[in-house]
Design a protein around this motif. Sequence first.
Motif, PDB file in Angstrom:
ATOM      1  N   ASN A 150      33.858  92.281   8.101  1.00 45.55           N
ATOM      2  CA  ASN A 150      33.630  90.962   7.509  1.00 45.55           C
ATOM      3  C   ASN A 150      34.671  90.648   6.439  1.00 45.55           C
ATOM      4  O   ASN A 150      35.174  89.523   6.365  1.00 45.55           O
ATOM      5  N   GLU A 151      34.999  91.635   5.612  1.00 48.89           N
ATOM      6  CA  GLU A 151      36.012  91.437   4.578  1.00 48.89           C
ATOM      7  C   GLU A 151      37.363  91.121   5.211  1.00 48.89           C
ATOM      8  O   GLU A 151      38.090  90.235   4.754  1.00 48.89           O
ATOM      9  N   ALA A 175      39.467  87.617   4.889  1.00 46.68           N
ATOM     10  CA  ALA A 175      40.837  87.618   4.369  1.00 46.68           C
ATOM     11  C   ALA A 175      41.798  86.995   5.369  1.00 46.68           C
ATOM     12  O   ALA A 175      42.706  86.241   4.991  1.00 46.68           O
ATOM     13  N   ARG A 176      41.614  87.277   6.649  1.00 49.55           N
ATOM     14  CA  ARG A 176      42.474  86.709   7.687  1.00 49.55           C
ATOM     15  C   ARG A 176      42.303  85.185   7.742  1.00 49.55           C
ATOM     16  O   ARG A 176      43.286  84.445   7.845  1.00 49.55           O
ATOM     17  N   GLU A 177      41.067  84.719   7.653  1.00 48.24           N
ATOM     18  CA  GLU A 177      40.808  83.274   7.676  1.00 48.24           C
ATOM     19  C   GLU A 177      41.413  82.586   6.449  1.00 48.24           C
ATOM     20  O   GLU A 177      42.010  81.514   6.556  1.00 48.24           O
ATOM     21  N   ILE A 206      44.300  79.646   6.547  1.00 48.49           N
ATOM     22  CA  ILE A 206      44.140  78.345   5.885  1.00 48.49           C
ATOM     23  C   ILE A 206      45.280  78.113   4.896  1.00 48.49           C
ATOM     24  O   ILE A 206      45.846  77.012   4.822  1.00 48.49           O
ATOM     25  N   GLU A 207      45.643  79.142   4.148  1.00 49.11           N
ATOM     26  CA  GLU A 207      46.737  79.026   3.180  1.00 49.11           C
ATOM     27  C   GLU A 207      48.064  78.749   3.897  1.00 49.11           C
ATOM     28  O   GLU A 207      48.856  77.927   3.444  1.00 49.11           O
TER      29      GLU A 207
END
Length: 83
Positions: free
Chosen positions: A55-56, A60-62, A66-67
């Motif tokens: 989940n972490e 972080a990937r998402e 987005i960034e």
Amino acid sequence: MRSVLVAALVVRMTAAGGAGAGVEVKGERAPAGESWEDVRKHFSALRNELSTLENEFRDAREKHRIEAERKQQESERERRGQP
């Protein structure tokens, strides 16, 4: 990705004394997982830890995706001359 998660799991378990840690029994070191109940508890903890790490990593990937999209949009706006 899975190998990184497993490596992180091993590090956390070792730091917590769970991986390879023995149990003192009358001055002698007994192997970890003395009973099936202990083994079941360790596997349950490992599953929970792996789920948390997945989940972490997913979060972080998402966030990174987005960034990257935001930076791409800003770059396109600057290239067009828009503020």
